[in-house]
Every structure is written in C-alpha cells, then in structure tokens.
Write an enzyme that holds these catalytic residues in place. Structure first.
Site, mmCIF file in Angstrom:
data_model
loop_
_atom_site.group_PDB
_atom_site.id
_atom_site.type_symbol
_atom_site.label_atom_id
_atom_site.label_comp_id
_atom_site.label_asym_id
_atom_site.label_seq_id
_atom_site.Cartn_x
_atom_site.Cartn_y
_atom_site.Cartn_z
ATOM 1 N N ASP A 1 8.042 0.392 5.593
ATOM 2 C CA ASP A 1 7.008 1.233 4.997
ATOM 3 C C ASP A 1 7.356 1.441 3.526
ATOM 4 O O ASP A 1 8.463 1.911 3.222
ATOM 5 C CB ASP A 1 6.992 2.573 5.757
ATOM 6 C CG ASP A 1 5.763 3.375 5.412
ATOM 7 O OD1 ASP A 1 5.539 3.619 4.211
ATOM 8 O OD2 ASP A 1 5.037 3.751 6.350
ATOM 9 N N ASP B 1 5.537 -5.216 5.771
ATOM 10 C CA ASP B 1 4.355 -4.505 6.274
ATOM 11 C C ASP B 1 4.785 -3.473 7.314
ATOM 12 O O ASP B 1 5.739 -3.707 8.061
ATOM 13 C CB ASP B 1 3.379 -5.506 6.920
ATOM 14 C CG ASP B 1 1.936 -5.045 6.845
ATOM 15 O OD1 ASP B 1 1.132 -5.674 6.134
ATOM 16 O OD2 ASP B 1 1.601 -4.025 7.495
ATOM 17 N N THR C 1 -2.623 -1.228 9.363
ATOM 18 C CA THR C 1 -3.934 -1.883 9.513
ATOM 19 C C THR C 1 -3.817 -3.394 9.612
ATOM 20 O O THR C 1 -4.818 -4.070 9.847
ATOM 21 C CB THR C 1 -4.870 -1.530 8.332
ATOM 22 O OG1 THR C 1 -4.182 -1.828 7.108
ATOM 23 C CG2 THR C 1 -5.256 -0.072 8.353
ATOM 24 N N ASN D 1 8.508 3.084 -5.683
ATOM 25 C CA ASN D 1 9.571 2.297 -5.034
ATOM 26 C C ASN D 1 9.535 0.827 -5.461
ATOM 27 O O ASN D 1 10.572 0.224 -5.738
ATOM 28 C CB ASN D 1 9.447 2.402 -3.511
ATOM 29 C CG ASN D 1 9.852 3.776 -3.015
ATOM 30 O OD1 ASN D 1 10.718 4.423 -3.607
ATOM 31 N ND2 ASN D 1 9.226 4.237 -1.943
ATOM 32 N N GLY E 1 -1.765 -7.892 6.229
ATOM 33 C CA GLY E 1 -3.152 -7.426 6.167
ATOM 34 C C GLY E 1 -4.104 -8.568 5.857
ATOM 35 O O GLY E 1 -3.704 -9.745 5.784
ATOM 36 N N PHE E 2 -5.352 -8.219 5.663
ATOM 37 C CA PHE E 2 -6.393 -9.215 5.408
ATOM 38 C C PHE E 2 -6.058 -10.059 4.168
ATOM 39 O O PHE E 2 -5.811 -11.276 4.278
ATOM 40 C CB PHE E 2 -7.730 -8.469 5.291
ATOM 41 C CG PHE E 2 -8.798 -9.189 4.529
ATOM 42 C CD1 PHE E 2 -9.126 -10.500 4.820
ATOM 43 C CD2 PHE E 2 -9.485 -8.528 3.515
ATOM 44 C CE1 PHE E 2 -10.114 -11.158 4.105
ATOM 45 C CE2 PHE E 2 -10.484 -9.178 2.811
ATOM 46 C CZ PHE E 2 -10.788 -10.500 3.084
ATOM 47 N N ARG F 1 14.942 -3.001 -11.368
ATOM 48 C CA ARG F 1 16.329 -3.370 -11.059
ATOM 49 C C ARG F 1 16.522 -4.885 -11.039
ATOM 50 O O ARG F 1 17.537 -5.401 -11.511
ATOM 51 C CB ARG F 1 16.673 -2.761 -9.699
ATOM 52 C CG ARG F 1 18.071 -2.981 -9.271
ATOM 53 C CD ARG F 1 18.412 -2.019 -8.149
ATOM 54 N NE ARG F 1 19.589 -2.467 -7.439
ATOM 55 C CZ ARG F 1 20.106 -1.837 -6.403
ATOM 56 N NH1 ARG F 1 19.557 -0.731 -5.955
ATOM 57 N NH2 ARG F 1 21.177 -2.306 -5.798
ATOM 58 N N TYR G 1 -7.665 7.731 -1.792
ATOM 59 C CA TYR G 1 -7.586 6.304 -2.130
ATOM 60 C C TYR G 1 -7.803 6.100 -3.631
ATOM 61 O O TYR G 1 -6.963 5.505 -4.321
ATOM 62 C CB TYR G 1 -8.638 5.550 -1.318
ATOM 63 C CG TYR G 1 -8.621 4.051 -1.501
ATOM 64 C CD1 TYR G 1 -7.630 3.272 -0.916
ATOM 65 C CD2 TYR G 1 -9.626 3.411 -2.242
ATOM 66 C CE1 TYR G 1 -7.628 1.891 -1.072
ATOM 67 C CE2 TYR G 1 -9.623 2.032 -2.392
ATOM 68 C CZ TYR G 1 -8.626 1.274 -1.812
ATOM 69 O OH TYR G 1 -8.629 -0.094 -1.972
HETATM 70 P P1 NAD Z 1 -5.725 -4.264 4.845
HETATM 71 O O1 NAD Z 1 -5.832 -2.888 5.386
HETATM 72 O O2 NAD Z 1 -6.212 -5.397 5.677
HETATM 73 O O3 NAD Z 1 -4.232 -4.594 4.427
HETATM 74 C C1 NAD Z 1 -3.329 -3.638 3.978
HETATM 75 C C2 NAD Z 1 -1.960 -3.948 4.571
HETATM 76 O O4 NAD Z 1 -1.018 -2.979 4.092
HETATM 77 C C3 NAD Z 1 -1.933 -3.850 6.106
HETATM 78 O O5 NAD Z 1 -1.277 -4.955 6.657
HETATM 79 C C4 NAD Z 1 -1.185 -2.551 6.371
HETATM 80 O O6 NAD Z 1 -0.538 -2.547 7.625
HETATM 81 C C5 NAD Z 1 -0.235 -2.505 5.181
HETATM 82 N N1 NAD Z 1 0.217 -1.153 4.852
HETATM 83 C C6 NAD Z 1 -0.538 -0.038 4.712
HETATM 84 N N2 NAD Z 1 0.239 1.008 4.370
HETATM 85 C C7 NAD Z 1 1.506 0.529 4.276
HETATM 86 C C8 NAD Z 1 2.757 1.124 3.959
HETATM 87 N N3 NAD Z 1 2.871 2.432 3.679
HETATM 88 N N4 NAD Z 1 3.863 0.336 3.964
HETATM 89 C C9 NAD Z 1 3.785 -0.984 4.278
HETATM 90 N N5 NAD Z 1 2.635 -1.589 4.591
HETATM 91 C C10 NAD Z 1 1.492 -0.845 4.586
HETATM 92 O O7 NAD Z 1 -6.484 -4.240 3.436
HETATM 93 P P2 NAD Z 1 -6.851 -5.438 2.443
HETATM 94 O O8 NAD Z 1 -8.316 -5.506 2.364
HETATM 95 O O9 NAD Z 1 -6.076 -6.650 2.769
HETATM 96 O O10 NAD Z 1 -6.331 -4.814 1.070
HETATM 97 C C11 NAD Z 1 -5.119 -5.236 0.467
HETATM 98 C C12 NAD Z 1 -4.954 -4.528 -0.872
HETATM 99 O O11 NAD Z 1 -6.055 -4.851 -1.728
HETATM 100 C C13 NAD Z 1 -4.932 -3.001 -0.750
HETATM 101 O O12 NAD Z 1 -3.991 -2.486 -1.665
HETATM 102 C C14 NAD Z 1 -6.324 -2.598 -1.152
HETATM 103 O O13 NAD Z 1 -6.364 -1.306 -1.699
HETATM 104 C C15 NAD Z 1 -6.671 -3.659 -2.185
HETATM 105 N N6 NAD Z 1 -8.130 -3.844 -2.300
HETATM 106 C C16 NAD Z 1 -8.835 -4.476 -1.322
HETATM 107 C C17 NAD Z 1 -10.214 -4.606 -1.452
HETATM 108 C C18 NAD Z 1 -11.044 -5.319 -0.422
HETATM 109 O O14 NAD Z 1 -12.273 -5.380 -0.589
HETATM 110 N N7 NAD Z 1 -10.501 -5.890 0.624
HETATM 111 C C19 NAD Z 1 -10.861 -4.085 -2.576
HETATM 112 C C20 NAD Z 1 -10.098 -3.426 -3.537
HETATM 113 C C21 NAD Z 1 -8.729 -3.326 -3.404
#
Ligand code: NAD
Ligand code: UDP
Length: 319
Positions: free
Chosen positions: A57, A32, A36, A98, A11-12, A105, A144
C-alpha cells in the site's frame, strides 16, 4: 533495460502500462494493494522473467532500486474513491510523499498520474493546462480532486526544492479492456448493462459531456511523457478531444452490442462536471506529435469484446 516501478500496476491502466514496458525489454516491479485492481489483469505477464508483483500500500514507504516510477495507484471511479474518502486522499497525498521520497533517494525519474478532475466543473472549455479549475473543496468528489491537486503541488515542490526529476500528466476519461465490470464508471456501466439486457442508467438528462480516450492512446502518451527531456515537467493533458454526450455514448453502445436495453434516467450525482474536453496542443508539441488514434466506436468494439468474455467466466474480483 531500465528497472521501472509501476504503482497501481494491477489496475486498469497500470496493467496495460506494465505490459508495454515489459514488451520494450524493461524490468518491471508492479506494486498494488488490490483495492480496485486484480491479479487477473497481470497474470499473463508472469512469463516475463523480469516482472515482479508486490502487494503493498503506497500510504506506507517502499524502497527498491529503480530508475523510473510511474505513480498510478489510486481508485479512479467515483464509486470506489467515495467508498473510503479518507483513504483516497491518503493514497494521493501520502502516496505521493512516499514515492517522491523514493525518487529523491534513488535519483529516479517519477511520473504522476494526475487527472482532468483537477479542473473540476470547468468554466473554460476545452481545458488547457493553464486553467486553474473550478473544484468544490468540501464535496463528495473532493477526496479525489483535491488529493490529486495536492499531489501535483507536492511533485512541483519536490522538483523545485529538491531537484527531483518529475513529470505530471492529466489523464482525461479513459476506457478499454481490464476495466473492472463493477467499477461504476460510465463506459463499463453502459456496456455491462447493454450486454446483460438491463436498463442503461443515464444520470441526469444525459446532456453532460466527456471525451473518451482508448487506453492504448493513453499508454503511448504516458510513455512518451516519461521520456521527454529533463526541462519539461508538465503538467500535460493526455486525452481524446472528441466530445460526446452520455446519451450519444449510450446510443453507440446500444448499436455496437445490438442490445435492446432501455434508457432510464437517475439523479445526477453531486458536483458532476457538465462538460469536459482536453486542449491537447501542448501534448502534440512536446510529445513528438502525439495524438489519439483510436476512434470511439473502434475502442468500444474492443472493450465490448473484453466485457463479453469477462462476464461469461468466473468473477476475477471475487477474492
Ligand atoms: P483502477 O482503479 O483500475 O486502478 C488503480 C489501481 O491502484 C488498482 O489496481 C488499485 O488496487 C491500486 N491502488 C489503489 N489504492 C492503492 C494504494 N493505496 N496502494 C497501492 N495500490 C493502490 O484505476 P485506473 O483507471 O487504472 O486509474 C489509474 C490511475 O490513473 C489513477 O491514479 C487514476 O486517478 C488515474 N486516472 C485515470 C483516469 C481514467 O479515466 N481511467 C482518468 C484520470 C486519471
Ligand atoms: N454516468 C451515467 N451513468 C452511469 C455512470 C455515469 O450517466 O451509469 C455519467 C456521470 O454522471 C458523468 C459521466 O457519466 O456525468 C461520466 O462518469 P464517470 O463516473 O465515468 O466519470 P467522471 O464523472 O469521473 O468523469
């Protein structure tokens, strides 16, 4: 060299974190489900011999011998997390169970990416960690917000009952390269609209505020938090305290892109927080003087360059 698991690593934010940890000489397992995220965010890391990508997942158990876990997996944009709200809350809650089970563990240290959304539509401003928040438990954002709040509870309970070595960070709005252009969040929407000459969609009157943090500042704070002493669990706010209205953000993006896109107003989504700004006193104290270094216009300039390139090529999210 540590062996580190990064969930949501494609992800980002996760992709920047994987890169930083590899550059420091660690072995990194990026896990991942590509909901997204995209492999395009991490393909350039394949040349590191100690980098592994695993399609998995986190709502299902996962086992690997690791020293540290960064639990970043969860869709973060309202558009994506509301697409399948039940899946979103499962990702936060079952994913936390998980990953905490794995940490227990393996006796690994585990960091949870929590969020400023735990404060909901805050009545205390700026938000310190001691504020318990103002969250609607049955609204569109609840899958969320409440999922992340429950994950924090699980982290504290595994720590208190099972001595799991935990860290919790509350991330405030973060932006930068590797964001999905169709993400639906405000920074990506405004930049893509400006670059494509489309109308800039201001939800509501545009006077609601957010405090935008460039991703490099977040990654620095996150890695520092992971490496704090055993007795500090957090939660700790990681965000940039400079606060802007959405109208100010739009104006900055129009200036920097030179776009002549028009501003149009659309309805404000349900439960959209009116204001948000982190109190970062605790982060400064506990993270060795950490504070954000990248000013909004500097970060936006780098992010605009990224989107310019992405929009000119094939869509990395197409498959
Ligand atoms: P993003 O959507 O770009 O990245 C999330 C990643 O998690 C993606 O690669 C997606 O494919 C993967 N993913 C989603 N569900 C999954 C699952 N069940 N199993 C395995 N992989 C899964 O979002 P981001 O902005 O990079 O956010 C990353 C984390 O930081 C998240 O937990 C988000 O809640 C937290 N966060 C981000 C922000 C922000 O402003 N970007 C703010 C607060 C919290
Ligand atoms: N927003 C907007 N136009 C858009 C997308 C978002 O005005 O095209 C607003 C949104 O209503 C919110 C703010 O920008 O007030 C931040 O939205 P985002 O989804 O980026 O993050 P969050 O609301 O989760 O902080």
């Amino acid at each position: 060299m540590k062996r580190i698991l990064v969930t949501g690593g494609a992800g980002f934010i996760g992709s920047h974190l994987c890169e930083r940890l590899l550059k420091e000489g660690n072995e990194v397992i990026c896990l991942d489900n590509y909901f997204t995220g995209t492999k395009a965010n991490i393909l350039h890391l394949r040349d590191y011999p100690y980098f592994e990508m695993v399609r998995h997942d986190i709502t299902h158990p996962f086992f690997a011998e690791v020293d540290q876990i960064y639990n970043m997996a969860c869709p973060a944009s309202p558009v994506h997390y509301q697409y399948n709200p039940i899946k979103t809350i499962k990702t936060s809650v079952m994913g936390a169970v998980n990953m905490l089970g794995l940490a227990k563990r393996m006796k690994a240290r585990i960091l949870q990416a929590s969020t400023s959304e735990v404060y909901g539509d805050p009545t205390v401003h700026p938000q310190p960690e001691s504020y318990w928040g103002n969250v609607n438990p049955i609204g569109l954002r609840s899958c969320y917000d409440e999922g992340k709040r429950c994950a924090e509870t699980l982290f504290m309970d595994y720590h208190n009952s099972n001595q799991v070595d935990i860290k919790i960070i509350r991330i405030f709005n973060t932006y930068g390269p590797n964001m999905n252009p169709n993400d639906g969040r405000v920074v990506s929407n405004f930049i893509v609209q400006a670059l494509q000459g489309k109308d800039i969609t201001i939800y509501g009157d545009g006077m609601q505020t957010r405090s935008f943090q460039y991703v490099d500042d977040l990654v620095e704070g996150t890695v520092r938090m992971m490496n704090t002493s055993d007795d500090f669990t957090g939660p700790v706010n990681i965000g940039n305290p400079h606060e802007f209205t959405m109208l100010e953000l739009a104006q900055n993006i129009l200036d920097l892109t030179g776009s002549s896109s028009k501003l149009v107003h659309q309805p404000l989504p349900q439960d959209d927080p009116k204001q948000r700004r982190p109190d970062i006193s605790l982060a400064k104290e506990k993270l060795n003087g950490w504070e954000p270094k990248v000013h909004l216009r500097e970060g936006l300039t780098k992010t605009i360059a990224y989107f310019d390139e992405i929009l000119a090529g094939p869509d990395p999210y197409a498959h």
